[in-house]
Scaffold this motif. Sequence first.
Motif, PDB file in Angstrom:
ATOM      1  N   VAL A 266     -21.037  -3.368 -26.988  1.00 43.25           N
ATOM      2  CA  VAL A 266     -21.617  -2.024 -27.011  1.00 43.25           C
ATOM      3  C   VAL A 266     -22.599  -1.931 -25.847  1.00 43.25           C
ATOM      4  CG1 VAL A 266     -21.364  -1.670 -29.499  1.00 43.25           C
ATOM      5  CG2 VAL A 266     -23.421  -2.782 -28.621  1.00 43.25           C
ATOM      6  N   PRO A 267     -22.953  -0.719 -25.405  1.00 37.53           N
ATOM      7  CA  PRO A 267     -23.896  -0.590 -24.301  1.00 37.53           C
ATOM      8  C   PRO A 267     -25.196  -1.350 -24.564  1.00 37.53           C
ATOM      9  CG  PRO A 267     -22.881   1.520 -24.758  1.00 37.53           C
ATOM     10  CD  PRO A 267     -22.424   0.599 -25.838  1.00 37.53           C
ATOM     11  N   GLY A 268     -25.685  -2.012 -23.524  1.00 36.60           N
ATOM     12  CA  GLY A 268     -26.924  -2.758 -23.624  1.00 36.60           C
ATOM     13  C   GLY A 268     -26.749  -4.238 -23.905  1.00 36.60           C
ATOM     14  N   VAL A 269     -25.539  -4.655 -24.329  1.00 32.56           N
ATOM     15  CA  VAL A 269     -25.301  -6.078 -24.580  1.00 32.56           C
ATOM     16  C   VAL A 269     -25.284  -6.824 -23.254  1.00 32.56           C
ATOM     17  CG1 VAL A 269     -23.570  -7.744 -25.354  1.00 32.56           C
ATOM     18  CG2 VAL A 269     -24.092  -5.753 -26.753  1.00 32.56           C
ATOM     19  N   GLU A 270     -25.949  -7.966 -23.220  1.00 35.35           N
ATOM     20  CA  GLU A 270     -26.080  -8.708 -21.973  1.00 35.35           C
ATOM     21  C   GLU A 270     -24.866  -9.583 -21.687  1.00 35.35           C
ATOM     22  OE1 GLU A 270     -29.850 -10.642 -22.704  1.00 35.35           O
ATOM     23  OE2 GLU A 270     -30.914  -9.111 -21.526  1.00 35.35           O
ATOM     24  N   LEU A 271     -24.682  -9.902 -20.399  1.00 37.58           N
ATOM     25  CA  LEU A 271     -23.606 -10.761 -19.929  1.00 37.58           C
ATOM     26  C   LEU A 271     -24.215 -12.041 -19.361  1.00 37.58           C
ATOM     27  CD1 LEU A 271     -21.624  -8.045 -17.923  1.00 37.58           C
ATOM     28  CD2 LEU A 271     -21.401  -8.598 -20.360  1.00 37.58           C
ATOM     29  N   ALA A 287     -18.397   1.078 -23.339  1.00 35.42           N
ATOM     30  CA  ALA A 287     -17.251   0.312 -23.822  1.00 35.42           C
ATOM     31  C   ALA A 287     -16.412   1.183 -24.746  1.00 35.42           C
ATOM     32  CB  ALA A 287     -17.711  -0.946 -24.555  1.00 35.42           C
ATOM     33  N   ALA A 288     -15.113   0.912 -24.778  1.00 42.72           N
ATOM     34  CA  ALA A 288     -14.210   1.674 -25.640  1.00 42.72           C
ATOM     35  C   ALA A 288     -12.995   0.821 -25.985  1.00 42.72           C
ATOM     36  CB  ALA A 288     -13.759   2.967 -24.947  1.00 42.72           C
ATOM     37  N   GLN A 289     -12.502   1.016 -27.192  1.00 46.03           N
ATOM     38  CA  GLN A 289     -11.259   0.364 -27.594  1.00 46.03           C
ATOM     39  C   GLN A 289     -10.104   0.901 -26.769  1.00 46.03           C
ATOM     40  OE1 GLN A 289     -10.300   0.471 -31.866  1.00 46.03           O
ATOM     41  NE2 GLN A 289      -8.198   0.948 -31.300  1.00 46.03           N
ATOM     42  N   SER A 290      -9.210   0.013 -26.360  1.00 40.73           N
ATOM     43  CA  SER A 290      -8.033   0.436 -25.609  1.00 40.73           C
ATOM     44  C   SER A 290      -7.047   1.133 -26.549  1.00 40.73           C
ATOM     45  CB  SER A 290      -7.349  -0.770 -24.966  1.00 40.73           C
ATOM     46  OG  SER A 290      -6.094  -0.406 -24.442  1.00 40.73           O
ATOM     47  N   PRO A 291      -6.534   2.303 -26.170  1.00 35.06           N
ATOM     48  CA  PRO A 291      -5.535   2.973 -27.011  1.00 35.06           C
ATOM     49  C   PRO A 291      -4.240   2.169 -27.147  1.00 35.06           C
ATOM     50  CG  PRO A 291      -6.449   4.486 -25.387  1.00 35.06           C
ATOM     51  CD  PRO A 291      -6.882   3.110 -24.997  1.00 35.06           C
ATOM     52  N   GLU A 292      -3.963   1.294 -26.176  1.00 31.48           N
ATOM     53  CA  GLU A 292      -2.700   0.566 -26.205  1.00 31.48           C
ATOM     54  C   GLU A 292      -2.777  -0.745 -26.968  1.00 31.48           C
ATOM     55  OE1 GLU A 292      -2.179  -1.932 -22.242  1.00 31.48           O
ATOM     56  OE2 GLU A 292      -2.631   0.157 -21.791  1.00 31.48           O
ATOM     57  N   ASP A 293      -3.999  -1.198 -27.292  1.00 29.28           N
ATOM     58  CA  ASP A 293      -4.143  -2.490 -27.967  1.00 29.28           C
ATOM     59  C   ASP A 293      -5.472  -2.500 -28.711  1.00 29.28           C
ATOM     60  OD1 ASP A 293      -4.389  -5.090 -28.787  1.00 29.28           O
ATOM     61  OD2 ASP A 293      -3.989  -5.985 -26.839  1.00 29.28           O
ATOM     62  N   GLN A 294      -5.448  -2.540 -30.034  1.00 33.95           N
ATOM     63  CA  GLN A 294      -6.665  -2.490 -30.828  1.00 33.95           C
ATOM     64  C   GLN A 294      -7.520  -3.743 -30.677  1.00 33.95           C
ATOM     65  OE1 GLN A 294      -5.673  -1.552 -34.892  1.00 33.95           O
ATOM     66  NE2 GLN A 294      -5.024   0.523 -34.401  1.00 33.95           N
ATOM     67  N   THR A 295      -6.980  -4.791 -30.076  1.00 33.68           N
ATOM     68  CA  THR A 295      -7.750  -6.018 -29.888  1.00 33.68           C
ATOM     69  C   THR A 295      -8.237  -6.162 -28.444  1.00 33.68           C
ATOM     70  OG1 THR A 295      -5.829  -7.398 -29.349  1.00 33.68           O
ATOM     71  CG2 THR A 295      -6.392  -7.141 -31.683  1.00 33.68           C
ATOM     72  N   ARG A 296      -8.159  -5.087 -27.670  1.00 30.03           N
ATOM     73  CA  ARG A 296      -8.661  -5.095 -26.294  1.00 30.03           C
ATOM     74  C   ARG A 296      -9.769  -4.066 -26.179  1.00 30.03           C
ATOM     75  NH1 ARG A 296      -5.966  -4.831 -20.323  1.00 30.03           N
ATOM     76  NH2 ARG A 296      -7.434  -3.358 -19.379  1.00 30.03           N
ATOM     77  N   ILE A 297     -10.884  -4.475 -25.573  1.00 29.69           N
ATOM     78  CA  ILE A 297     -11.998  -3.573 -25.312  1.00 29.69           C
ATOM     79  C   ILE A 297     -12.153  -3.417 -23.802  1.00 29.69           C
ATOM     80  CG2 ILE A 297     -14.433  -3.090 -25.691  1.00 29.69           C
ATOM     81  CD1 ILE A 297     -12.814  -3.253 -28.255  1.00 29.69           C
ATOM     82  N   ASP A 298     -12.041  -2.177 -23.319  1.00 27.31           N
ATOM     83  CA  ASP A 298     -12.320  -1.874 -21.916  1.00 27.31           C
ATOM     84  C   ASP A 298     -13.784  -1.509 -21.782  1.00 27.31           C
ATOM     85  OD1 ASP A 298      -9.700  -2.079 -20.593  1.00 27.31           O
ATOM     86  OD2 ASP A 298      -9.140  -0.445 -21.947  1.00 27.31           O
TER      87      ASP A 298
END
Length: 335
Positions: A266-271, A287-298
């Motif tokens: 989510v926004p604000g999470v550090e890398l 960040a958003a869930q990918s419409p093509e794959d529920q286990t991928r976050i773009d």
Amino acid sequence: MTKAHQILQNSMNNPTPLPCHLDQWGVIAVEGSDAASFLQSQLTNSVLGLNVTLIGKQAFGFSATRLIGYCNPKGRLLASAWLGLFSSGSDGNDRFILFLSKDIAASTAKRLSMYVLRSKVKVTDLSNEWVVQGLYGSDAQIAGIEVNANDIALRLPDVLVSEQSVARLLIAGPKESLDKEQDSGERLIVLNALEVLSAIPRIVLATQEQFVPQMINFESVAGIDFKKGCYPGQEIVARSQYRGAIKRRLQLAHVDGISQNDSPCVPGVELFHDKDPSQPAGMVVLAAQSPEDQTRIDMQIECKLEALENGEIHLGSATGPVLKIDVLPYPLLEI
């Protein structure tokens, strides 16, 4: 055909794209005879010379819409917004409308109001009285959308998805004029994903005062006018541009094998970079869930440039999921 392409294709085949409520978006109105000069002195982009859009019509293109930033005196972004100048056409009263994150709308309106002083300007947070909807489809579909006579519409930049250009539209108006639509889950997922893939950042509460505009590519997406004159933080923003002081940039990235519900994405999470795990190397912007794959976050991330050169970048902690860096849809202006 992936699910994402299916959803997009279904929308393109639908003569009239369906709206989706965007509860994360809010609206601020700025009006009065001094509104233009006031905003010119507060924002990173010029607002002078904006074409007026009639209420019930679509504001489209740089002549009618602007991406703007609002900085603190240290040059850190307090807010970002899409701005247009609208008129009812009957009473001749024009007002600027800012589309921004709802969780910072009230504080942004309050801060702007503090600097009105004797200017003939009124700043109003409409986020609790108005609803914001989003639509996407082909250019022809979105251009053909009929907007209610009392509503505000602003066209966002198109997003390229698998060599297909997807147009987007924001519509805002009083709650009674924009009925709650049904079964919008898939459309909301797609709209959120399109915003992330546009690589145009949006400041939220968790990322306030974290970034100088260039750290999230504001100069490369026409969010800064370096010739417009003073505004809060302008000296620092200009110095960053002309002295090459920016060593961090916004990038697109994704993680596989997790869902947004059980991930820290989510926004604000550090890398964290594996070569220097003791300190953060960046931060999630959107960040958003990918419409093509529920286990991928773009996601959009702000990251140290040196961290991209070698090694791995982890999400949330030094042992978190590994990010895969994706290609930006626009060239970066060199600093």
